[in-house]
Design a protein around this motif. Structure first.
Motif, short mmCIF file in Angstrom:
data_model
loop_
_atom_site.label_atom_id
_atom_site.label_comp_id
_atom_site.label_asym_id
_atom_site.label_seq_id
_atom_site.Cartn_x
_atom_site.Cartn_y
_atom_site.Cartn_z
N SER A 22 0.86 -1.18 0.00
CA SER A 22 0.00 0.00 0.00
C SER A 22 0.90 1.23 0.00
O SER A 22 1.98 1.22 0.59
N GLY A 23 0.45 2.28 -0.67
CA GLY A 23 1.26 3.49 -0.68
C GLY A 23 0.49 4.68 -1.21
O GLY A 23 -0.48 4.54 -1.97
N ILE A 24 0.93 5.87 -0.80
CA ILE A 24 0.29 7.11 -1.25
C ILE A 24 1.29 8.25 -1.16
O ILE A 24 2.10 8.33 -0.22
N PHE A 25 1.28 9.13 -2.18
CA PHE A 25 1.98 10.40 -2.12
C PHE A 25 0.96 11.45 -1.68
O PHE A 25 0.09 11.85 -2.45
N LEU A 43 -0.02 15.56 12.37
CA LEU A 43 0.98 16.20 13.21
C LEU A 43 2.38 15.89 12.71
O LEU A 43 2.62 14.80 12.16
N PRO A 44 3.33 16.77 12.90
CA PRO A 44 4.72 16.48 12.51
C PRO A 44 5.34 15.47 13.47
O PRO A 44 4.88 15.27 14.59
N GLY A 45 6.43 14.85 13.05
CA GLY A 45 7.12 13.89 13.91
C GLY A 45 7.68 14.56 15.14
O GLY A 45 8.02 15.74 15.12
N PRO A 46 7.77 13.85 16.27
CA PRO A 46 7.44 12.43 16.45
C PRO A 46 5.98 12.17 16.82
O PRO A 46 5.65 11.12 17.34
N LEU A 47 5.11 13.16 16.56
CA LEU A 47 3.70 13.01 16.93
C LEU A 47 2.86 12.42 15.81
O LEU A 47 1.78 11.91 16.05
N GLY A 48 3.33 12.54 14.59
CA GLY A 48 2.57 12.06 13.45
C GLY A 48 3.44 12.06 12.21
O GLY A 48 4.67 12.26 12.28
N ALA A 49 2.83 11.83 11.06
CA ALA A 49 3.57 11.73 9.79
C ALA A 49 3.38 12.96 8.93
O ALA A 49 3.41 12.88 7.70
N GLY A 50 3.20 14.13 9.56
CA GLY A 50 2.97 15.35 8.81
C GLY A 50 4.16 15.81 8.01
O GLY A 50 4.01 16.67 7.12
N ASP A 51 5.36 15.28 8.28
CA ASP A 51 6.54 15.68 7.52
C ASP A 51 6.89 14.66 6.45
O ASP A 51 8.00 14.67 5.90
N ARG A 52 5.96 13.78 6.11
CA ARG A 52 6.19 12.77 5.08
C ARG A 52 5.28 13.01 3.87
O ARG A 52 4.09 13.24 4.03
N ASP A 53 5.87 12.94 2.68
CA ASP A 53 5.06 12.99 1.46
C ASP A 53 4.58 11.59 1.09
O ASP A 53 3.41 11.39 0.79
N ARG A 63 3.88 7.67 2.08
CA ARG A 63 3.62 6.76 3.19
C ARG A 63 3.13 5.42 2.62
O ARG A 63 2.44 5.40 1.60
N GLY A 64 3.48 4.35 3.30
CA GLY A 64 3.06 3.06 2.76
C GLY A 64 3.34 1.92 3.72
O GLY A 64 3.83 2.10 4.83
N SER A 65 3.03 0.73 3.26
CA SER A 65 3.22 -0.48 4.07
C SER A 65 3.41 -1.69 3.16
O SER A 65 3.01 -1.68 1.99
N VAL A 66 4.05 -2.71 3.71
CA VAL A 66 4.22 -4.01 3.05
C VAL A 66 3.82 -5.08 4.05
O VAL A 66 4.29 -5.07 5.20
N GLU A 67 2.96 -5.99 3.64
CA GLU A 67 2.50 -7.07 4.50
C GLU A 67 2.59 -8.39 3.75
O GLU A 67 2.34 -8.45 2.55
N GLY A 89 6.24 -20.97 8.29
CA GLY A 89 5.46 -19.84 7.78
C GLY A 89 5.92 -18.53 8.36
O GLY A 89 6.90 -18.45 9.11
N TRP A 90 5.19 -17.49 8.01
CA TRP A 90 5.51 -16.15 8.49
C TRP A 90 4.26 -15.26 8.44
O TRP A 90 3.28 -15.57 7.76
N ASP A 91 4.29 -14.20 9.19
CA ASP A 91 3.25 -13.17 9.18
C ASP A 91 3.94 -11.86 9.56
O ASP A 91 4.21 -11.62 10.74
N VAL A 92 4.25 -11.05 8.56
CA VAL A 92 5.09 -9.86 8.81
C VAL A 92 4.40 -8.62 8.26
O VAL A 92 3.57 -8.69 7.34
N VAL A 93 4.77 -7.48 8.82
CA VAL A 93 4.26 -6.19 8.37
C VAL A 93 5.36 -5.15 8.54
O VAL A 93 6.09 -5.15 9.54
N GLY A 94 5.51 -4.31 7.53
CA GLY A 94 6.45 -3.20 7.59
C GLY A 94 5.75 -1.92 7.14
O GLY A 94 4.99 -1.93 6.17
N VAL A 95 5.95 -0.83 7.87
CA VAL A 95 5.28 0.44 7.57
C VAL A 95 6.29 1.57 7.60
O VAL A 95 7.32 1.51 8.29
N THR A 96 6.00 2.62 6.82
CA THR A 96 6.87 3.80 6.83
C THR A 96 6.74 4.57 8.13
O THR A 96 7.68 5.24 8.55
N ASP A 97 5.57 4.49 8.76
CA ASP A 97 5.34 5.15 10.03
C ASP A 97 4.23 4.41 10.76
O ASP A 97 3.43 3.70 10.16
N LYS A 98 4.20 4.60 12.08
CA LYS A 98 3.29 3.79 12.90
C LYS A 98 1.84 4.25 12.86
O LYS A 98 0.98 3.60 13.45
#
Length: 866
Positions: free
Chosen positions: A296-299, A307-317, A319-323, A337-346
């Motif tokens: 998943s991803g979006i510009f 909010l800006p970091g470290p409170l939010g992702a307001g300083d990112r153009d 954002r996305g995730s891989v699962e 097996g596996w069950d993994v998730v990676g994200v640009t921000d929490k």
């Protein structure tokens, strides 16, 4: 004209007719009549093998002049996989047509049933016209049997694979038994419906969706897979998205059936405030297992909504995730097996309403990634795993989360050698974890935080910690650095029953642990660890041998209608040396110590391997139970644990104070008890409690009931009350008390009401403490607004769900209002309010509409929500 009557009743078979065979001539009629009377096929009507038409009826009429054969009375014709039934069936040899009238029923090769008043078909049943057509198919969806229905005043059957309905309707709802002409709950009505059995596709032209006969939606043309299709390329049900931060939008998933064993779903979501969110999911099933991957991803076009970091992702153009998730069977014993998730921000998954299977819960806001290998034998078990914990909220600090790899468990049970007998059990565990920053917790919990960034004049305190770092005011929940432990235990036990019924179970075990500790004492607040505890760096070991005996003497009495009564005194004695190195080792997996009826007779009452119980201890108690012929069951258990000699493992707290204020820290423990009552299989009541040894005060109390009153009353309920005395040495300054309840009531077999609630009865105590801390801070430095005193309302509704709906064989509609607890960037608990509408028209699609109402201004990661 020649006539043969009542032959089927005598022989069970009238004729085998060939679809293309010529009718018998007049000179052959007499011979055919004799053959039919004997149950043999008429000579001259036999064709090639496999092309035979089997006809059964009460009466068979041959008309050689017109070239017809008529079957009357319970006529049933079988041609290959197809079956035609009717009151009367006439076969016209010259036209190669079959005419069926009266209660006509055609069963196709896939089990579909076509009914009508009159059918005109070719002799292979593949082509023709049908009057007053009705088609019923039975399919299975999500483990549930669904029956779909097509109907039309007239339809055409083409090549046996396609049916064209003129002014047809489609529904999965059953007709009303009392009034079959009444419109179903929902149906699709179209000028033309074409059902292609070969491609399993249904085409609708000039169609509209009707609810209870009222048109609610119009589509000039659309197509969909028929109910038998589980995978077919095409658009899926759209999903609507809305929030202040992302705007309003719709996600339009497009499913691509690339092969029978793998597919791809692409889901662009068009959002009014942030642009296009792209998502793609690939699924692949192999002979030995299956795996999936989703990106998943979006510009973002408006990052300032967050909010800006470290409170939010307001300083990112971007954002996305891989699962990804996978499971494979190596053989009948081994699985990986596996069950993994990676994200640009929490905040990404929550901000964009992306459903994540690895999410632990909405309350804890944590995604767990894991990879594993498991094996199972007849009496053995092996598992190796690795874990990565990703926090998904502002108030949790990722650097305090451990990376755990590996975690290896092995267990094996065998019969003891003669003449010892009994059972031998071997257990082992290896655990290694690493974290960057030590996780501190203040005693008592205070308003001390690592960071307090300011945005638009508002301070956002993050990551709670200790205000002073001493042994009496600060705990270590997780130690920075790398900690590895290897444990192994071998145990033996055997039960003996003497002639008096006494059950004596001697047992013994030997436990060994090896620790390899490399704490990190630099960076962040890690250097403050030695002011709290003296952690032994390097390698160390621990050995714990034990011998014990478990004694039970059940007294059983059968009182007939009053039931079977059992009184059972229990005594258990365990002898072992004292636990060593308490407080000098990390404790990661043995922090959830609960002393109650379930752990009273455990050999080791710690929940994990990092701690081990030592000393000479006796566990004493008894239980009384009743079972009646009417189905009543009752059980009462009561007991205590006594430290006889050696160091009490629960009296000396470790770096997390585990053991203190547990009810086991004194020589004589608190009393624990349980009461369970089940009048029947539908009602169950259980109560468990822990009473103070000195004054019998209640230190812990839990009571709950679950009940299903059907069939007398269509109601099911559950309610639980919990009370826990304050444990300031563990960070709980006030008592904890709450009620949780849920109920479902079926007004009718289809209409239902449901609700649940979570009442926090001591929220006002925590709010009062927070107010006092804020007031002291303000008085020391009177800047800003004066803190407002909290409400003294004892009944704080922490969470709630109210709703209702309708459900039948074809439709599910539910509407719910949900209040759920969340944590905000301010570090305080708020209540998120959501309205959720879900509509499912079975076989046609489903849609969810979720709308937040009354969202807090300080929503996690979001700049401003009003």
């Amino acid at each position: 004209m020649r006539r043969v009557a009542d032959i089927a009743k005598a022989a069970g078979l009238l004729a085998l007719l060939t679809a293309a065979a010529p009718l018998a001539t007049a000179t052959e009629a007499a011979a055919q009549k004799a053959q039919a009377a004997r149950g043999a096929p008429p000579r001259g009507l036999q064709g090639k093998p496999g092309d035979k038409l089997l006809v059964e009826a009460d009466e068979l009429i041959y008309d050689n002049d017109r070239g017809t054969v008529t079957a009357r009375g319970n006529a049933e014709l079988h041609y290959g996989p197809r079956t035609l039934q009717a009151d009367s069936v006439r076969y016209d040899r010259n036209a190669s047509r079959v005419f069926a009238e009266g209660n006509v029923r055609l069963t196709d090769r896939d089990g579909a049933v076509v009914t009508g008043d009159r059918m005109e078909l070719t002799d292979d049943f593949k082509n023709g016209f049908i009057d007053s057509l009705r088609v019923q198919q039975t399919v299975e969806q999500r483990g549930e049997v669904v029956r779909t229905r097509f109907s039309a005043p007239r339809a055409e059957r083409i090549a046996g694979e396609q049916t064209s309905f003129e002014y047809g309707t489609y529904t999965a709802c059953e007709p009303c038994k009392d009034n079959p002409e009444k419109p179903p709950l929902w149906q699709v009505r179209a000028a033309k419906i074409i059902h292609n059995n070969e491609t399993h596709t249904v085409y609708f032209e000039d169609s509209r969706l009707e609810l209870a006969g009222i048109p609610v939606a119009y589509l000039p043309y659309f197509e969909a897979p028929d109910p038998t299709v589980k995978r077919k390329t095409g658009f899926l049900t759209p999903r609507f998205l809305t929030s202040t931060a992302i705007g309003t939008g719709v996600a339009t998933p497009f499913f691509m059936n690339l092969a029978p064993n793998y597919d791809l779903t692409v889901t662009p979501a068009f959002l009014s405030r942030q642009g296009v969110l792209g998502q793609a999911e690939f699924r692949h099933r192999l002979e030995t297992g299956a795996y999936s991957a989703r990106v998943s991803g979006i510009f973002q076009t408006t990052p300032s909504a967050f909010l800006p970091g470290p409170l939010g992702a307001g300083d990112r153009d971007f954002r996305g995730s891989v699962e990804s998730k996978g499971r494979f069977y190596i053989n009948d014993r081994w699985t990986t097996g596996w069950d993994v998730v990676g994200v640009t921000d929490k905040w990404f998954l929550d901000n964009y309403r992306i459903r994540n299977q690895a999410l632990v819960s909405d309350y804890f806001r944590e995604a767990v990634s894991t990879a594993y290998l498991t094996g199972q034998g007849d009496r053995s078990w092996f598992e190796a795993r690795g874990y990565y914990f990703k926090v998904l909220s502002s108030f949790d600090w990722q650097k305090e989360q451990p990376v755990v790899a590996p975690v290896i468990d092995y267990e094996k049970r065998i019969n003891g050698p003669d003449p010892v007998g009994g059972e031998l059990r071997f257990e082992s565990n290896i655990t290694s974890l690493t974290r960057e920053a030590t996780d501190f917790q203040g005693l008592p919990r205070s308003n001390a935080f690592l960071f307090s960034p300011s945005v638009n004049g508002i301070n956002y305190p993050l990551y709670d910690t200790c205000s002073t770092f001493t042994r009496s005011t600060c705990l270590i929940r997780g130690l920075a650095g790398t900690n590895t432990r290897a444990s192994a235990q071998v145990s033996w036990r055997r039960s003996f029953i003497d002639p008096l019924g006494q059950v004596i179970t001697p047992f013994a075990y030997l436990r060994t642990d090896a620790f390899f500790v490399n704490p990190s004492l630099s960076g962040f607040q890690n250097a403050l660890v030695p002011t709290i505890a003296n952690i032994g760096e390097g390698s160390s070991g621990r050995v714990m041998p034990a011998v014990g005996v478990d004694y039970r003497y059940p007294f059983v009495g059968d009182f007939g209608r009053l039931g079977v009564h059992t009184l059972e005194p229990i005594a258990q004695v365990i002898a072992r040396p004292s636990e060593t190195r308490i407080g000098r080792l990390p404790n990661e997996d043995a922090q959830s110590l609960v002393f109650d009826d379930t752990s009273l007779f455990e050999w080791d009452k710690f929940s994990g391997y990092d701690r081990v119980e030592g000393g000479l201890r006796a566990n004493l108690g008894g239980q009384y139970s009743v079972v009646t012929p009417a189905g009543w069951y009752a059980n009462v258990l009561f007991g205590e644990s006594v430290q006889i000699a050696g160091v009490n493992s629960f009296r000396r707290g470790d770096i997390a104070n585990v053991g203190l204020e547990s009810g086991l820290e004194n020589r004589r423990s608190d009393f624990v008890g349980r009461f369970q009552l089940s009048p029947n299989q539908h009602i169950s009541l259980i109560t468990r409690a822990r009473f103070d040894q000195a004054d019998f005060g209640v230190n812990r109390f839990e009571s709950g009931i679950t009940a299903r009153f059907s069939p007398f009353l269509p109601l099911s309920v559950s309610a639980f009350y919990s009370y826990y005395q304050a444990q300031p040495l563990l960070g709980f300054n006030n008592r904890r008390e709450g009620i949780t309840a849920s109920a479902t009531y079926h007004i009718t077999p289809n209409w239902f009401l449901t609700g649940s609630a979570l009442l926090d009865l001591t929220h006002y105590l925590d709010a009062r403490d927070s107010y006092n801390d804020a007031l002291r801070t303000y008085l020391a430095n009177p800047i800003g607004a004066v803190p407002l005193p909290p409400s003294s309302n004892r009944f704080y509704l922490s969470g709630m769900s109210l709703g209702g709906g309708y459900q039948d064989e074809c439709t599910t509609v539910s509407l719910n209002y949900i209040i759920s607890p969340i944590a905000t960037a301010l570090g305080v608990r708020e209540r998120n309010q959501t309205v959720l509408l879900r509509v499912e028209l079975k076989t046609l699609g489903e849609a969810d509409l979720r709308q937040n109402v009354g969202t807090p201004i300080t929503a996690d990661g979001i700049a401003a929500v009003r």
